[in-house]
Design a protein around this motif. Structure first.
Motif, PDB file in Angstrom:
ATOM      1  N   GLY A 165       0.836  -1.196   0.000  1.00 49.47           N
ATOM      2  CA  GLY A 165       0.000   0.000   0.000  1.00 49.47           C
ATOM      3  C   GLY A 165       0.865   1.238   0.000  1.00 49.47           C
ATOM      4  N   GLY A 166       0.211   2.369  -0.010  1.00 50.75           N
ATOM      5  CA  GLY A 166       0.950   3.615  -0.006  1.00 50.75           C
ATOM      6  C   GLY A 166       1.554   3.922  -1.358  1.00 50.75           C
ATOM      7  N   GLU A 167       2.619   4.703  -1.343  1.00 53.04           N
ATOM      8  CA  GLU A 167       3.213   5.156  -2.589  1.00 53.04           C
ATOM      9  C   GLU A 167       4.735   5.148  -2.481  1.00 53.04           C
ATOM     10  OE1 GLU A 167       1.469   9.055  -2.942  1.00 53.04           O
ATOM     11  OE2 GLU A 167       2.880   9.937  -1.521  1.00 53.04           O
ATOM     12  N   ILE A 168       5.380   5.219  -3.614  1.00 56.37           N
ATOM     13  CA  ILE A 168       6.838   5.275  -3.729  1.00 56.37           C
ATOM     14  C   ILE A 168       7.209   6.570  -4.433  1.00 56.37           C
ATOM     15  CG2 ILE A 168       8.835   4.253  -4.903  1.00 56.37           C
ATOM     16  CD1 ILE A 168       8.061   2.549  -2.614  1.00 56.37           C
ATOM     17  N   VAL A 169       8.227   7.241  -3.944  1.00 59.71           N
ATOM     18  CA  VAL A 169       8.734   8.438  -4.617  1.00 59.71           C
ATOM     19  C   VAL A 169       9.832   8.023  -5.591  1.00 59.71           C
ATOM     20  CG1 VAL A 169      10.019  10.592  -4.314  1.00 59.71           C
ATOM     21  CG2 VAL A 169       8.134  10.037  -2.778  1.00 59.71           C
ATOM     22  N   VAL A 170       9.685   8.430  -6.836  1.00 61.90           N
ATOM     23  CA  VAL A 170      10.700   8.190  -7.863  1.00 61.90           C
ATOM     24  C   VAL A 170      11.379   9.529  -8.136  1.00 61.90           C
ATOM     25  CG1 VAL A 170      11.157   7.360 -10.203  1.00 61.90           C
ATOM     26  CG2 VAL A 170       9.295   6.338  -8.855  1.00 61.90           C
ATOM     27  N   PRO A 171      12.646   9.670  -7.783  1.00 65.11           N
ATOM     28  CA  PRO A 171      13.317  10.970  -7.920  1.00 65.11           C
ATOM     29  C   PRO A 171      13.447  11.402  -9.373  1.00 65.11           C
ATOM     30  CG  PRO A 171      14.553   9.484  -6.494  1.00 65.11           C
ATOM     31  CD  PRO A 171      13.517   8.661  -7.180  1.00 65.11           C
ATOM     32  N   PRO A 194      16.549   8.472 -24.473  1.00 62.05           N
ATOM     33  CA  PRO A 194      16.619   9.012 -23.109  1.00 62.05           C
ATOM     34  C   PRO A 194      15.516  10.031 -22.862  1.00 62.05           C
ATOM     35  CG  PRO A 194      18.302  10.013 -24.478  1.00 62.05           C
ATOM     36  CD  PRO A 194      17.638   8.973 -25.322  1.00 62.05           C
ATOM     37  N   VAL A 195      14.949   9.978 -21.681  1.00 67.37           N
ATOM     38  CA  VAL A 195      13.891  10.911 -21.290  1.00 67.37           C
ATOM     39  C   VAL A 195      14.184  11.416 -19.881  1.00 67.37           C
ATOM     40  CG1 VAL A 195      11.417  11.222 -20.900  1.00 67.37           C
ATOM     41  CG2 VAL A 195      12.195   9.650 -22.675  1.00 67.37           C
ATOM     42  N   HIS A 196      14.102  12.729 -19.691  1.00 70.42           N
ATOM     43  CA  HIS A 196      14.209  13.279 -18.336  1.00 70.42           C
ATOM     44  C   HIS A 196      12.811  13.324 -17.733  1.00 70.42           C
ATOM     45  CE1 HIS A 196      15.694  15.648 -14.950  1.00 70.42           C
ATOM     46  NE2 HIS A 196      14.556  16.317 -15.061  1.00 70.42           N
ATOM     47  N   VAL A 197      12.684  12.786 -16.541  1.00 74.52           N
ATOM     48  CA  VAL A 197      11.392  12.738 -15.855  1.00 74.52           C
ATOM     49  C   VAL A 197      11.512  13.497 -14.544  1.00 74.52           C
ATOM     50  CG1 VAL A 197       9.555  11.239 -14.996  1.00 74.52           C
ATOM     51  CG2 VAL A 197      11.058  10.428 -16.831  1.00 74.52           C
ATOM     52  N   GLU A 198      10.614  14.439 -14.332  1.00 77.37           N
ATOM     53  CA  GLU A 198      10.575  15.113 -13.040  1.00 77.37           C
ATOM     54  C   GLU A 198      10.180  14.119 -11.947  1.00 77.37           C
ATOM     55  OE1 GLU A 198      11.576  18.139 -12.422  1.00 77.37           O
ATOM     56  OE2 GLU A 198      12.006  18.513 -14.532  1.00 77.37           O
ATOM     57  N   GLY A 199      10.599  14.382 -10.720  1.00 78.91           N
ATOM     58  CA  GLY A 199      10.247  13.497  -9.629  1.00 78.91           C
ATOM     59  C   GLY A 199       8.744  13.371  -9.455  1.00 78.91           C
ATOM     60  N   PHE A 200       8.290  12.197  -9.064  1.00 78.05           N
ATOM     61  CA  PHE A 200       6.865  11.954  -8.878  1.00 78.05           C
ATOM     62  C   PHE A 200       6.680  10.852  -7.841  1.00 78.05           C
ATOM     63  CE2 PHE A 200       8.308   9.023 -12.086  1.00 78.05           C
ATOM     64  CZ  PHE A 200       7.607   7.853 -11.880  1.00 78.05           C
ATOM     65  N   ALA A 201       5.476  10.742  -7.324  1.00 75.52           N
ATOM     66  CA  ALA A 201       5.098   9.633  -6.447  1.00 75.52           C
ATOM     67  C   ALA A 201       4.088   8.771  -7.195  1.00 75.52           C
ATOM     68  CB  ALA A 201       4.499  10.149  -5.150  1.00 75.52           C
ATOM     69  N   ILE A 202       4.214   7.462  -7.027  1.00 69.57           N
ATOM     70  CA  ILE A 202       3.294   6.532  -7.690  1.00 69.57           C
ATOM     71  C   ILE A 202       2.861   5.480  -6.683  1.00 69.57           C
ATOM     72  CG2 ILE A 202       5.156   5.027  -8.549  1.00 69.57           C
ATOM     73  CD1 ILE A 202       3.388   4.701 -11.130  1.00 69.57           C
ATOM     74  N   LEU A 425       5.362  15.785  -6.856  1.00 67.16           N
ATOM     75  CA  LEU A 425       6.012  15.904  -5.553  1.00 67.16           C
ATOM     76  C   LEU A 425       5.827  17.309  -4.981  1.00 67.16           C
ATOM     77  CD1 LEU A 425       9.410  14.043  -6.040  1.00 67.16           C
ATOM     78  CD2 LEU A 425       7.221  13.138  -5.222  1.00 67.16           C
ATOM     79  N   ARG A 426       5.689  17.366  -3.672  1.00 64.25           N
ATOM     80  CA  ARG A 426       5.698  18.650  -2.993  1.00 64.25           C
ATOM     81  C   ARG A 426       7.127  19.184  -2.959  1.00 64.25           C
ATOM     82  NH1 ARG A 426       2.987  15.182   0.505  1.00 64.25           N
ATOM     83  NH2 ARG A 426       4.853  15.187   1.841  1.00 64.25           N
ATOM     84  N   GLU A 427       7.259  20.447  -2.673  1.00 65.63           N
ATOM     85  CA  GLU A 427       8.581  21.078  -2.658  1.00 65.63           C
ATOM     86  C   GLU A 427       9.531  20.363  -1.702  1.00 65.63           C
ATOM     87  OE1 GLU A 427      11.249  23.380  -4.334  1.00 65.63           O
ATOM     88  OE2 GLU A 427       9.129  23.584  -4.862  1.00 65.63           O
ATOM     89  N   ASP A 428       8.998  19.975  -0.511  1.00 68.33           N
ATOM     90  CA  ASP A 428       9.866  19.333   0.479  1.00 68.33           C
ATOM     91  C   ASP A 428      10.254  17.911   0.148  1.00 68.33           C
ATOM     92  OD1 ASP A 428       7.010  18.813   1.002  1.00 68.33           O
ATOM     93  OD2 ASP A 428       7.769  17.623   2.668  1.00 68.33           O
ATOM     94  N   GLU A 429       9.641  17.327  -0.908  1.00 69.81           N
ATOM     95  CA  GLU A 429       9.954  15.954  -1.314  1.00 69.81           C
ATOM     96  C   GLU A 429      10.954  15.892  -2.455  1.00 69.81           C
ATOM     97  OE1 GLU A 429       6.006  13.322  -0.682  1.00 69.81           O
ATOM     98  OE2 GLU A 429       5.732  15.005  -2.053  1.00 69.81           O
ATOM     99  N   ARG A 430      11.229  17.033  -3.047  1.00 70.47           N
ATOM    100  CA  ARG A 430      12.093  17.021  -4.222  1.00 70.47           C
ATOM    101  C   ARG A 430      13.563  16.973  -3.849  1.00 70.47           C
ATOM    102  NH1 ARG A 430       8.658  21.693  -7.426  1.00 70.47           N
ATOM    103  NH2 ARG A 430       6.823  20.392  -7.766  1.00 70.47           N
TER     104      ARG A 430
END
Length: 430
Positions: A165-171, A194-202, A425-430
């Protein structure tokens, strides 16, 4: 290589036979939904594509039935119109696909599997095997829409082995999307880039029946603010109140599963929801659907090595302990049922169980090249489609890898589709 090709062709044909021999002739020729072809059309179409590519093109052999090419051209006849065509009857269709397969096996025995792009590494044979398995999944969806007593059987899907459960942060960072190395990858999976991906939670797992019920109980289908304008218009027009095949029985919900009405299993991923329903649920949950790029990064990227894996768990071919594929079960497994199949980023059940709707439309990758024919992918780019990733319990392993791309209209629900959520992601998670 020859042995592997023979095996995947044989596996597909066994499944085709099961799906068509399990019903009587009336069911074979009937149209069970205007969204689907009669099963007998799919049967002969499978043989026709095999004849076109492997008997005539690769093998250079004389045609088996050149007179039926137009009948089984999917671009010339809408599914809703196919019952009115002068189709081969079940006996003729079975005889036809058998004759074609005999010739194909002769071609396989005599082919060097090298010399041009179509046959190198057995590509054309792999393409045809994938095509048959894709139609087998379509026929399985037709079985789900069929009215009548159950004719298919399989053991129940596994229960959870671990709590997830919950989520994972991918930087944030770059990863390689798509493939240029997989010999049987189809044109829309290519090339690797190649692809640049901004950080996200999934989310670690797909949305479950239990979670989706909370959306229903909170008035999710009655709150237009949760839906896009187009989604709400479709909800009203189609009268959506729950996933397809769900029915309220007193104080509980059941669902129809291949002719049998069964209780909901709360921990299973929800299935038979359209993209608009997934979008509304995401808004209700304060999240969103992942983009296709985010989904693939979560599935393939190994933070330790920086490499992109073929499957979430690595390079090994799918096995029963890794993912729910191949019609081994006739339903999704509970979340947490395949801990060994988790990705390097810690996300579970990205392969098998349910196709997962993504936020993205269907577009070509940079430097895309149509091969071996534009009708497989190119003609669909830019249309009203949304990406689906990961395969379902009805997808065979030959047509499922972490680069495989599926697509459909956002209103479709007869497919074995669910979803998982993501967020910025929130600012504090980046």
């Amino acid at each position: 290589m020859r042995a592997r090709i023979a095996d995947v062709l044989s596996r597909a044909r066994r499944r085709t036979t099961l799906l068509t021999d399990s019903v009587d002739e009336a069911d074979l020729v009937a149209q069970h939904s205007p969204l689907m072809s009669p099963l007998v059309w799919d049967l002969a179409h499978i043989g026709n594509q095999e004849e076109l590519w492997l008997v005539r093109d690769v093998g250079g052999r004389e045609a088996v039935r050149a007179d039926i090419d137009e009948l089984y051209d999917a671009f010339k006849h809408a599914r809703s119109n196919r019952p009115s065509l002068p189709l081969l009857n079940p006996e003729q269709a079975r005889g036809y696909i058998g004759s074609v397969r005999d010739k194909v096996l002769d071609v396989l025995d005599s082919s060097d599997l090298t010399g041009n792009e179509l046959v190198d590494n057995g590509f054309a044979f792999g393409m045809v095997a994938q095509h048959e398995q894709q139609h087998d999944e379509t026929m399985l969806a037709t079985h789900q829409l069929r009215i009548g007593a159950p004719v298919l059987s399989a053991p129940p899907a596994p229960v959870a082995q671990v709590q997830v459960g919950g989520e994972i942060v991918v930087p944030a960072g770059e990863f390689v999307m798509g493939t240029s190395a997989d010999p049987w990858a189809l044109d829309n999976e290519r090339p690797a880039h190649p692809v640049h991906v901004e950080g996200f939670a999934i989310d670690v797992a797909p949305v479950t029946n239990e979670q989706y019920l909370a959306f229903i109980d909170d008035g999710g289908y009655d709150r237009p603010e949760l839906w896009s304008e187009r989604g709400w218009a479709h909800r009203e027009e189609a009268g959506l109140v729950a996933p397809q095949f769900w029915e309220r029985d007193g104080d509980r919900w059941t669902r129809m599963s291949f002719g049998a009405r069964i209780p909901l299993r709360p921990k299973q991923p929800v299935v038979h929801v359209c993209w608009f329903e997934a979008e509304a649920y995401a808004r209700w949950a304060g999240k969103r659907l992942p983009t296709e790029t985010e989904w693939e990064k979560a599935a393939r990227f190994d933070p330790k090595t920086g490499a992109s894996r073929r499957y979430p768990w690595g390079e090994d071919e799918p096995a029963a302990h890794l993912a729910n594929l191949g019609q081994r079960h006739l339903e999704p497994a509970e979340v947490g049922a395949y801990p060994a199949g988790a990705s390097a980023t810690g996300v579970h059940q990205l392969i098998g169980d349910v196709w997962e709707w993504c936020a993205s439309g269907f577009e070509p990758y940079p430097d895309f090249r149509a091969f071996p024919y534009p009708e497989y992918s190119k003609v669909f780019f830019g249309g009203d489609y949304r990406i689906l990733r990961g395969g379902s319990f009805g997808t065979d392993e030959v047509a499922c890898r972490a680069t495989f791309r599926n697509w459909d209209h956002p209103i479709r629900r007869q497919i074995f589709a669910g979803f998982r959520l993501a967020r910025d992601l929130r600012e504090d998670e980046r």
